[in-house]
Write a protein that holds these residues in place. Structure first.
Motif, PDB file in Angstrom:
ATOM      1  N   ILE A 121       0.836  -1.219   0.000  1.00 22.06           N
ATOM      2  CA  ILE A 121       0.000   0.000   0.000  1.00 22.06           C
ATOM      3  C   ILE A 121       0.858   1.253   0.000  1.00 22.06           C
ATOM      4  O   ILE A 121       0.442   2.287  -0.538  1.00 22.06           O
ATOM      5  CB  ILE A 121      -0.973  -0.007   1.196  1.00 22.06           C
ATOM      6  N   THR A 122       2.071   1.186   0.551  1.00 25.29           N
ATOM      7  CA  THR A 122       2.913   2.396   0.602  1.00 25.29           C
ATOM      8  C   THR A 122       3.486   2.732  -0.775  1.00 25.29           C
ATOM      9  O   THR A 122       4.040   3.806  -0.972  1.00 25.29           O
ATOM     10  CB  THR A 122       4.081   2.218   1.597  1.00 25.29           C
ATOM     11  N   LYS A 123       3.323   1.808  -1.705  1.00 26.90           N
ATOM     12  CA  LYS A 123       3.759   2.055  -3.094  1.00 26.90           C
ATOM     13  C   LYS A 123       2.576   1.917  -4.065  1.00 26.90           C
ATOM     14  O   LYS A 123       2.719   1.459  -5.203  1.00 26.90           O
ATOM     15  CB  LYS A 123       4.881   1.082  -3.474  1.00 26.90           C
ATOM     16  N   THR A 124       1.391   2.275  -3.539  1.00 29.90           N
ATOM     17  CA  THR A 124       0.155   2.199  -4.330  1.00 29.90           C
ATOM     18  C   THR A 124      -0.501   3.575  -4.341  1.00 29.90           C
ATOM     19  O   THR A 124      -0.472   4.284  -3.326  1.00 29.90           O
ATOM     20  CB  THR A 124      -0.807   1.166  -3.706  1.00 29.90           C
ATOM     21  N   SER A 125      -1.058   3.959  -5.471  1.00 31.42           N
ATOM     22  CA  SER A 125      -1.792   5.233  -5.522  1.00 31.42           C
ATOM     23  C   SER A 125      -3.105   5.021  -6.256  1.00 31.42           C
ATOM     24  O   SER A 125      -3.265   4.054  -7.014  1.00 31.42           O
ATOM     25  CB  SER A 125      -0.953   6.296  -6.261  1.00 31.42           C
ATOM     26  N   ILE A 126      -4.020   5.930  -5.992  1.00 34.48           N
ATOM     27  CA  ILE A 126      -5.334   5.864  -6.645  1.00 34.48           C
ATOM     28  C   ILE A 126      -5.536   7.146  -7.439  1.00 34.48           C
ATOM     29  O   ILE A 126      -5.517   8.252  -6.880  1.00 34.48           O
ATOM     30  CB  ILE A 126      -6.459   5.672  -5.615  1.00 34.48           C
ATOM     31  N   THR A 127      -5.681   6.981  -8.743  1.00 35.74           N
ATOM     32  CA  THR A 127      -5.886   8.146  -9.614  1.00 35.74           C
ATOM     33  C   THR A 127      -7.359   8.220 -10.007  1.00 35.74           C
ATOM     34  O   THR A 127      -8.097   7.239  -9.874  1.00 35.74           O
ATOM     35  CB  THR A 127      -5.024   8.002 -10.884  1.00 35.74           C
ATOM     36  N   GLY A 128      -7.752   9.418 -10.451  1.00 32.31           N
ATOM     37  CA  GLY A 128      -9.134   9.623 -10.890  1.00 32.31           C
ATOM     38  C   GLY A 128      -9.980  10.406  -9.911  1.00 32.31           C
ATOM     39  O   GLY A 128     -11.142  10.712 -10.193  1.00 32.31           O
ATOM     40  N   GLU A 168       2.432  -0.220  -7.866  1.00 36.72           N
ATOM     41  CA  GLU A 168       3.824  -0.180  -8.368  1.00 36.72           C
ATOM     42  C   GLU A 168       4.524  -1.510  -8.107  1.00 36.72           C
ATOM     43  O   GLU A 168       5.236  -2.048  -8.959  1.00 36.72           O
ATOM     44  CB  GLU A 168       4.561   0.967  -7.670  1.00 36.72           C
ATOM     45  N   THR A 169       4.300  -2.084  -6.932  1.00 38.21           N
ATOM     46  CA  THR A 169       5.026  -3.308  -6.541  1.00 38.21           C
ATOM     47  C   THR A 169       4.652  -4.482  -7.429  1.00 38.21           C
ATOM     48  O   THR A 169       5.501  -5.235  -7.905  1.00 38.21           O
ATOM     49  CB  THR A 169       4.702  -3.648  -5.071  1.00 38.21           C
ATOM     50  N   ALA A 170       3.347  -4.605  -7.675  1.00 40.85           N
ATOM     51  CA  ALA A 170       2.870  -5.723  -8.515  1.00 40.85           C
ATOM     52  C   ALA A 170       2.990  -5.392  -9.992  1.00 40.85           C
ATOM     53  O   ALA A 170       2.802  -6.262 -10.850  1.00 40.85           O
ATOM     54  CB  ALA A 170       1.408  -6.041  -8.172  1.00 40.85           C
ATOM     55  N   GLY A 171       3.273  -4.126 -10.284  1.00 41.58           N
ATOM     56  CA  GLY A 171       3.396  -3.711 -11.685  1.00 41.58           C
ATOM     57  C   GLY A 171       2.082  -3.849 -12.439  1.00 41.58           C
ATOM     58  O   GLY A 171       2.059  -4.271 -13.612  1.00 41.58           O
ATOM     59  N   ARG A 172       0.968  -3.500 -11.775  1.00 40.29           N
ATOM     60  CA  ARG A 172      -0.322  -3.587 -12.472  1.00 40.29           C
ATOM     61  C   ARG A 172      -1.231  -2.435 -12.064  1.00 40.29           C
ATOM     62  O   ARG A 172      -1.052  -1.822 -11.013  1.00 40.29           O
ATOM     63  CB  ARG A 172      -1.013  -4.928 -12.215  1.00 40.29           C
ATOM     64  N   THR A 173      -2.191  -2.170 -12.925  1.00 43.86           N
ATOM     65  CA  THR A 173      -3.197  -1.136 -12.663  1.00 43.86           C
ATOM     66  C   THR A 173      -4.574  -1.778 -12.772  1.00 43.86           C
ATOM     67  O   THR A 173      -4.854  -2.517 -13.728  1.00 43.86           O
ATOM     68  CB  THR A 173      -3.078   0.007 -13.690  1.00 43.86           C
ATOM     69  N   ILE A 174      -5.390  -1.512 -11.754  1.00 40.75           N
ATOM     70  CA  ILE A 174      -6.762  -2.036 -11.730  1.00 40.75           C
ATOM     71  C   ILE A 174      -7.707  -0.863 -11.923  1.00 40.75           C
ATOM     72  O   ILE A 174      -7.620   0.126 -11.183  1.00 40.75           O
ATOM     73  CB  ILE A 174      -7.063  -2.721 -10.386  1.00 40.75           C
ATOM     74  N   ALA A 228      -6.375  -3.866  15.922  1.00 41.52           N
ATOM     75  CA  ALA A 228      -7.594  -3.839  16.758  1.00 41.52           C
ATOM     76  C   ALA A 228      -8.700  -4.731  16.197  1.00 41.52           C
ATOM     77  O   ALA A 228      -9.677  -5.034  16.898  1.00 41.52           O
ATOM     78  CB  ALA A 228      -8.113  -2.407  16.869  1.00 41.52           C
ATOM     79  N   MET A 229      -8.549  -5.195  14.955  1.00 44.03           N
ATOM     80  CA  MET A 229      -9.605  -6.032  14.363  1.00 44.03           C
ATOM     81  C   MET A 229      -9.219  -7.503  14.496  1.00 44.03           C
ATOM     82  O   MET A 229      -8.125  -7.901  14.079  1.00 44.03           O
ATOM     83  CB  MET A 229      -9.809  -5.651  12.882  1.00 44.03           C
ATOM     84  N   THR A 230     -10.111  -8.309  15.023  1.00 47.10           N
ATOM     85  CA  THR A 230      -9.769  -9.713  15.293  1.00 47.10           C
ATOM     86  C   THR A 230      -9.773 -10.553  14.016  1.00 47.10           C
ATOM     87  O   THR A 230      -9.162 -11.625  13.994  1.00 47.10           O
ATOM     88  CB  THR A 230     -10.789 -10.323  16.286  1.00 47.10           C
ATOM     89  N   ASP A 231     -10.450 -10.060  12.985  1.00 49.14           N
ATOM     90  CA  ASP A 231     -10.485 -10.846  11.738  1.00 49.14           C
ATOM     91  C   ASP A 231      -9.619 -10.188  10.669  1.00 49.14           C
ATOM     92  O   ASP A 231      -9.913 -10.236   9.474  1.00 49.14           O
ATOM     93  CB  ASP A 231     -11.934 -10.989  11.232  1.00 49.14           C
ATOM     94  N   PHE A 232      -8.530  -9.566  11.157  1.00 53.23           N
ATOM     95  CA  PHE A 232      -7.637  -8.844  10.237  1.00 53.23           C
ATOM     96  C   PHE A 232      -6.222  -9.002  10.795  1.00 53.23           C
ATOM     97  O   PHE A 232      -5.955  -8.658  11.935  1.00 53.23           O
ATOM     98  CB  PHE A 232      -8.042  -7.361  10.209  1.00 53.23           C
ATOM     99  N   GLY A 233      -5.311  -9.542   9.975  1.00 50.76           N
ATOM    100  CA  GLY A 233      -3.943  -9.747  10.461  1.00 50.76           C
ATOM    101  C   GLY A 233      -3.218  -8.441  10.717  1.00 50.76           C
ATOM    102  O   GLY A 233      -3.424  -7.460   9.994  1.00 50.76           O
ATOM    103  N   ASP A 234      -2.358  -8.441  11.745  1.00 49.75           N
ATOM    104  CA  ASP A 234      -1.653  -7.217  12.139  1.00 49.75           C
ATOM    105  C   ASP A 234      -0.887  -6.589  10.979  1.00 49.75           C
ATOM    106  O   ASP A 234      -0.739  -5.377  10.901  1.00 49.75           O
ATOM    107  CB  ASP A 234      -0.681  -7.503  13.298  1.00 49.75           C
ATOM    108  N   ASP A 235      -0.384  -7.415  10.085  1.00 45.94           N
ATOM    109  CA  ASP A 235       0.443  -6.898   8.979  1.00 45.94           C
ATOM    110  C   ASP A 235      -0.282  -6.923   7.637  1.00 45.94           C
ATOM    111  O   ASP A 235       0.315  -6.572   6.611  1.00 45.94           O
ATOM    112  CB  ASP A 235       1.731  -7.742   8.862  1.00 45.94           C
ATOM    113  N   GLU A 236      -1.572  -7.290   7.673  1.00 48.82           N
ATOM    114  CA  GLU A 236      -2.267  -7.425   6.376  1.00 48.82           C
ATOM    115  C   GLU A 236      -2.594  -6.093   5.734  1.00 48.82           C
ATOM    116  O   GLU A 236      -2.909  -6.035   4.539  1.00 48.82           O
ATOM    117  CB  GLU A 236      -3.545  -8.258   6.564  1.00 48.82           C
ATOM    118  N   TRP A 237      -2.548  -4.991   6.516  1.00 48.58           N
ATOM    119  CA  TRP A 237      -2.899  -3.662   5.966  1.00 48.58           C
ATOM    120  C   TRP A 237      -2.051  -3.321   4.739  1.00 48.58           C
ATOM    121  O   TRP A 237      -2.468  -2.593   3.873  1.00 48.58           O
ATOM    122  CB  TRP A 237      -2.727  -2.597   7.036  1.00 48.58           C
ATOM    123  N   ARG A 238      -0.843  -3.886   4.697  1.00 47.26           N
ATOM    124  CA  ARG A 238       0.093  -3.508   3.631  1.00 47.26           C
ATOM    125  C   ARG A 238      -0.314  -4.082   2.264  1.00 47.26           C
ATOM    126  O   ARG A 238       0.058  -3.570   1.219  1.00 47.26           O
ATOM    127  CB  ARG A 238       1.504  -3.972   3.994  1.00 47.26           C
TER     128      ARG A 238
END
Ligand code: TA6
Length: 289
Positions: free
Chosen positions: A170-177, A219-225, A247-257
């Motif tokens: 996510i730190t190397k992802t952007s949303i255009t439009g 950028e990391t995956a080299g794709r645009t959706i 803080a979310m029990t159904d979300f991994g601590d590092d999954e935000w990335r």
């Protein structure tokens, strides 16, 4: 199941009852719990939707990933008093209305939910004669249409396709439009104007006033959706970042990335008012470009 399934679509029972789609153009899964698209992988690409490895798969519980349906209100509603969060559509059991596959490998699945099947206390004043239909068209693109058919009385509702996208970082992802769009920052409650692409350096939770297509540039995956919309006046952008993930029990601590939510919605001042007997459609089409 009384619908005869075509080649390319099979019924599954795990992790919850639903359908698995496997055609020459795409693979995917749909769960009857919540009417939720759980996965989609167009031929020749990596999976496009994200799901948490910590997601709970229990009847009546929200599933963390894919495309949860937000209906008939967003969050806890405009007054911040309603439960369950994001409304009852994503925790109700949807029924299969139709399933087809074309010779070219396009799978079309239609699910439906009648409010008559939702307990009165959960419906929150909505009448019991409203029908929701979800049409999923899966091939090299993914089109998801939420159709609401009002019954004998006028209804008002908020709605959203709460889509979780898989990204490399996510730190190397952007949303255009969304450039120059006004947005409500749900973290500070204030309105802002977007300048340039949306980038991510902290928890991000915004309702952009925009009906425009957006691109998730990974950028990391080299794709645009690319995500294009019909009947949606706003786009929600959400990444929980570190603390909220913990803080979310159904979300991994590092999954935000590895994820970002980009959601086609009509909420708050864009609440839908639908006259008796009328139909409202909101859809999004997702494509790896
Ligand atoms: O759409 C963004 C949002 O409203 C965030 O505020 C966050 O609550 C997210 O939805 C997830 O909600 P959930 O109820 O699925 O945990």
């Amino acid at each position: 199941m009384d619908i005869e399934l075509p080649d390319g679509i099979v019924a599954v029972e795990s992790p919850l009852p639903g359908l698995r789609i496997d055609t020459p153009t795409a693979k995917g899964t749909i769960c009857f719990n919540g009417g939720q698209v759980l996965s989609w992988q167009p031929a020749g690409h990596e999976p496009v939707l994200w799901s948490s490895v910590h997601s709970r798969f229990a009847p009546g519980s929200p599933i963390r990933g894919g495309i949860p349906l937000v209906w008939p209100y967003f969050g806890n509603g405009a007054e911040a008093t309603r439960t369950p969060q994001h409304g009852f559509a994503r925790t109700s059991q949807w029924s299969l209305r139709d399933a087809t596959v074309t010779p070219g490998g396009t799978a079309t699945i239609t699910l439906c939910l009648n409010t008559s099947s939702v307990p009165t206390e959960t419906r929150g004043g909505l009448p019991d004669d409203v029908e929701l239909m979800l049409q999923v068209v899966m091939d090299a693109t993914l089109q998801v249409q939420l159709i609401v058919q009002a019954g004998a009385s006028e209804i008002t509702f908020e709605e959203g396709l709460h889509t979780y996208f898989a990204v490399g970082d996510i730190t190397k992802t952007s949303i255009t439009g969304l450039d120059q769009s006004a947005y409500e920052d749900r973290l500070d409650g204030r309105c802002h104007t977007q300048h340039g692409a949306v980038t991510f350096t902290a928890q991000t939770d915004r309702i952009h006033d925009s009906a425009e297509p957006v691109c998730i540039v990974d950028e990391t995956a080299g794709r645009t959706i690319q995500v294009t919309k019909v009947g949606s006046a706003q786009t929600v952008v959400w990444n929980p970042w570190i603390e909220k993930s913990q803080a979310m029990t159904d979300f991994g601590d590092d999954e935000w990335r590895q994820m970002v939510c980009v959601e086609a919605v009509n909420v708050r001042d864009r609440t839908v008012r639908l006259a008796a007997g009328k139909r409202h459609l909101m859809s999004q089409t997702i494509e790896v470009i």
